[in-house]
Design an enzyme around this catalytic site. Structure first.
Site, short mmCIF file in Angstrom:
data_model
loop_
_atom_site.label_atom_id
_atom_site.label_comp_id
_atom_site.label_asym_id
_atom_site.label_seq_id
_atom_site.Cartn_x
_atom_site.Cartn_y
_atom_site.Cartn_z
N HIS A 10 0.78 -1.18 -0.09
CA HIS A 10 0.01 0.10 -0.03
C HIS A 10 0.92 1.28 -0.05
CE1 HIS A 10 -3.83 2.29 0.70
NE2 HIS A 10 -3.06 2.87 1.73
N ASP A 12 1.02 5.25 0.34
CA ASP A 12 0.42 6.38 0.75
C ASP A 12 1.03 7.43 -0.01
OD1 ASP A 12 -1.87 5.56 2.11
OD2 ASP A 12 -0.78 5.60 4.10
N ASP A 153 -8.36 1.47 6.34
CA ASP A 153 -6.94 1.92 6.57
C ASP A 153 -7.06 2.90 7.75
OD1 ASP A 153 -4.25 2.94 6.78
OD2 ASP A 153 -4.52 3.88 4.54
#
Length: 196
Positions: A10, A12, A153
Site C-alpha cells: 500500500h 500512501d 486503513d
C-alpha cells in the site's frame, strides 16, 4: 514485506496540499517494480488534483489507484481515466464523507477504501465510527453484486482488524502495527490470527 507475509503493498501518496505531509512519488514505485516487487501495489492518492498522478502511477506500474472524491472536480472522469490506463481504481471515504457519494459510480469501482482515521498522519487511533461506514458500503456492494474490494486503513492492528472484518472489510491496511513492531512477520501473523 513479501517475505513477512503481506498480500499487497500500500502506497500512501501525499502532496502537502490535500493533506499537510509529503511522501513518495511514482519514481519510487517504478524503481521497486524494476527491482522485482511482484506483490500488487495499491496506490492511495491523497493529492489534489488527481488526474496527472493517476497517469504517472499507472505508467509506473500501480495495480490499484484510489483517490478521494473531494480531490477531483469530475469523479466519473478520473475513474474512467484510470480504467482507460488499465489500472483497477476506487474511491476513498474520509470519516466525514457520506457513503452515498459512491452510488453514481459504483459500477466503475474495483475498490472502496474507508478511512478509519483522518488522512495525512500515521499512528492515529482507530475511529469506531468507520465501522458504520464499512457496513453501509458492504451493503451497497452486495446489493449491486459487483466484485469490489472493501479496504480499511487507519489504526488497523490485532485489536481492531476483526471488528473491521465483521463490519464488511475484506482488505486491511496496517502501517504502524507492522512497521512499529520488531518482527514484521509476527505482526502480520498476529493480525491473521485475530481474523481466524
Amino acid at each position: 514485506m513479501a517475505r513477512a507475509g503481506a498480500d499487497m503493498i500500500h502506497f500512501d501518496v501525499m502532496d502537502m496540499h490535500y493533506v499537510p505531509n509529503l511522501t513518495i512519488g511514482p519514481l519510487v514505485l517504478r524503481s521497486l517494480k524494476r527491482h522485482g516487487i511482484t506483490l500488487p501495489v495499491d496506490v492511495h492518492l491523497m493529492v489534489s488534483p488527481v488526474d496527472e498522478l493517476i497517469r504517472l502511477f499507472a505508467d509506473a506500474g500501480a495495480d490499484y489507484i484510489t483517490f478521494h472524491p473531494e480531490a477531483t472536480q469530475h469523479v466519473h472522469r478520473s475513474l474512467s481515466l484510470a480504467r482507460e490506463l488499465g489500472v483497477k481504481c476506487g474511491l476513498v471515504l474520509n470519516p466525514g464523507t457520506p457513503s452515498h457519494c459512491l452510488d453514481p459510480v459504483l459500477h466503475l469501482l474495483d475498490m472502496v477504501l474507508v478511512m478509519s482515521v483522518n488522512p495525512g498522519f500515521p499512528a492515529q487511533a482507530f475511529l469506531s465510527s468507520s465501522l458504520k461506514t464499512l457496513s453501509e458500503v458492504r451493503t451497497k456492494i452486495d446489493a449491486a453484486r459487483f466484485d469490489i474490494r472493501l479496504e480499511i486503513d487507519g489504526g488497523i492492528g490485532p485489536t481492531t482488524i476483526a471488528s473491521a472484518r465483521d463490519a464488511g472489510a475484506d482488505t486491511f491496511v496496517a502501517g504502524s502495527a507492522i512497521f512499529g513492531a520488531p518482527d514484521y512477520q509476527a505482526a502480520i501473523d498476529a493480525m491473521r490470527h485475530a481474523l481466524a
